[in-house]
Design an enzyme around this catalytic site. Structure first.
Site, PDB file in Angstrom:
ATOM      1  N   GLU A 140       0.844  -1.197   0.000  1.00 29.80           N
ATOM      2  CA  GLU A 140       0.000   0.000   0.000  1.00 29.80           C
ATOM      3  C   GLU A 140       0.877   1.245   0.000  1.00 29.80           C
ATOM      4  O   GLU A 140       1.597   1.500   0.956  1.00 29.80           O
ATOM      5  CB  GLU A 140      -0.909   0.013   1.235  1.00 29.80           C
ATOM      6  CG  GLU A 140      -1.740   1.273   1.353  1.00 29.80           C
ATOM      7  CD  GLU A 140      -2.442   1.412   2.691  1.00 29.80           C
ATOM      8  OE1 GLU A 140      -2.779   2.562   3.046  1.00 29.80           O
ATOM      9  OE2 GLU A 140      -2.654   0.400   3.389  1.00 29.80           O
ATOM     10  N   ARG A 170       0.451  10.448   0.274  1.00 31.48           N
ATOM     11  CA  ARG A 170       0.821  11.549   1.164  1.00 31.48           C
ATOM     12  C   ARG A 170       1.955  12.401   0.622  1.00 31.48           C
ATOM     13  O   ARG A 170       2.307  13.406   1.237  1.00 31.48           O
ATOM     14  CB  ARG A 170       1.230  11.000   2.534  1.00 31.48           C
ATOM     15  CG  ARG A 170       0.114  10.291   3.249  1.00 31.48           C
ATOM     16  CD  ARG A 170       0.573   9.788   4.596  1.00 31.48           C
ATOM     17  NE  ARG A 170      -0.453   8.952   5.199  1.00 31.48           N
ATOM     18  CZ  ARG A 170      -0.338   8.378   6.374  1.00 31.48           C
ATOM     19  NH1 ARG A 170       0.763   8.528   7.080  1.00 31.48           N
ATOM     20  NH2 ARG A 170      -1.309   7.635   6.851  1.00 31.48           N
ATOM     21  N   THR A 178      -4.538   6.289   1.639  1.00 29.86           N
ATOM     22  CA  THR A 178      -4.839   7.695   1.899  1.00 29.86           C
ATOM     23  C   THR A 178      -5.597   8.312   0.720  1.00 29.86           C
ATOM     24  O   THR A 178      -5.370   9.454   0.334  1.00 29.86           O
ATOM     25  CB  THR A 178      -3.571   8.521   2.234  1.00 29.86           C
ATOM     26  OG1 THR A 178      -2.704   7.739   3.070  1.00 29.86           O
ATOM     27  CG2 THR A 178      -3.927   9.788   2.993  1.00 29.86           C
ATOM     28  N   LYS A 207     -10.968  -0.983   6.991  1.00 34.15           N
ATOM     29  CA  LYS A 207      -9.736  -0.612   7.682  1.00 34.15           C
ATOM     30  C   LYS A 207     -10.159   0.007   9.020  1.00 34.15           C
ATOM     31  O   LYS A 207     -10.989   0.917   9.042  1.00 34.15           O
ATOM     32  CB  LYS A 207      -8.980   0.409   6.823  1.00 34.15           C
ATOM     33  CG  LYS A 207      -7.832   1.103   7.503  1.00 34.15           C
ATOM     34  CD  LYS A 207      -7.227   2.121   6.543  1.00 34.15           C
ATOM     35  CE  LYS A 207      -6.143   2.934   7.210  1.00 34.15           C
ATOM     36  NZ  LYS A 207      -5.444   3.799   6.239  1.00 34.15           N
TER      37      LYS A 207
END
Length: 197
Positions: free
Chosen positions: A34, A38, A61, A121
């Site tokens: 993953e 960011r 994200t 998640k």
């Protein structure tokens, strides 16, 4: 049945690190990677990591529909979000991409179930109350499975993995932000791949 006990959560600042990092992780037995959105390098890192044999690369994200579109354009094979909004959930479902939205309370889970989602998640795992909080939260939702992330370490991961509704944990400890020793990353990945409850 768990296929990968740990999914490395990767922050890439320099695209030059992407391929050697992915190679080290895959060599260590962690194929599902993953890459968080960011940093400005994230999308190019996803493109680069996808060239590594055996790597299954997704974007984390992802917070809105534009992020989703950009991640899919970069070749992301799955999408992870820190939360769940109806527009993002519906867009991910329409895109027919595996989607792991973040939840932190019962309302989040119920919103996901209304969209037909059952895998979530749990984020931020430790700040949201840790394993006791997830056990309490999961109790009314027996059909749901979880991947907790946020504050989990190599030492605490086995305790999390022992809870049946947990399929895997997210682990940033496996993939340092500024890797300098890729052999050490492979060793860390090997240890993570062997984690069991």
């Amino acid at each position: 049945m768990r296929t990968a006990p740990v999914i490395p959560v990767i922050v890439i600042d320099d695209v030059a690190d992407a391929v050697p990092l992915a190679e080290a992780l895959v060599e260590g037995g962690l194929r599902v990677l993953e890459v968080t959105l960011r940093t400005p390098a994230a999308l190019d890192a996803i493109r680069a990591m996808k060239q590594v044999a055996g790597a299954i690369v997704g974007a984390g994200t992802v917070i809105n529909q534009q992020d989703l579109a950009d991640a899919l354009d970069a070749g992301s094979e799955f999408i992870v979000s820190p939360g769940l909004t109806e527009p993002l959930g519906k867009a991910a479902i329409r895109a027919e991409v595996p989607f792991l939205p973040g939840i932190a309370n019962a309302g989040d889970i119920m919103r996901g179930l209304d969209l037909g989602l059952t895998h979530f998640k749990f984020f931020p795992a430790m700040a949201a109350g840790g394993l006791p909080a997830l056990k309490a939260l999961a109790a009314p939702f027996g059909q749901c499975k979880f991947c907790p992330t946020g504050g989990i370490s190599e030492d605490t991961a086995p305790e999390w993995l022992a809870f049946d509704p947990i399929l895997c944990v997210g682990g940033s400890w496996v993939a340092p932000r500024h890797p300098s020793d890729f052999a050490a990353v492979t060793q860390s990945a090997q240890a993570a791949a062997k984690l069991t409850p």
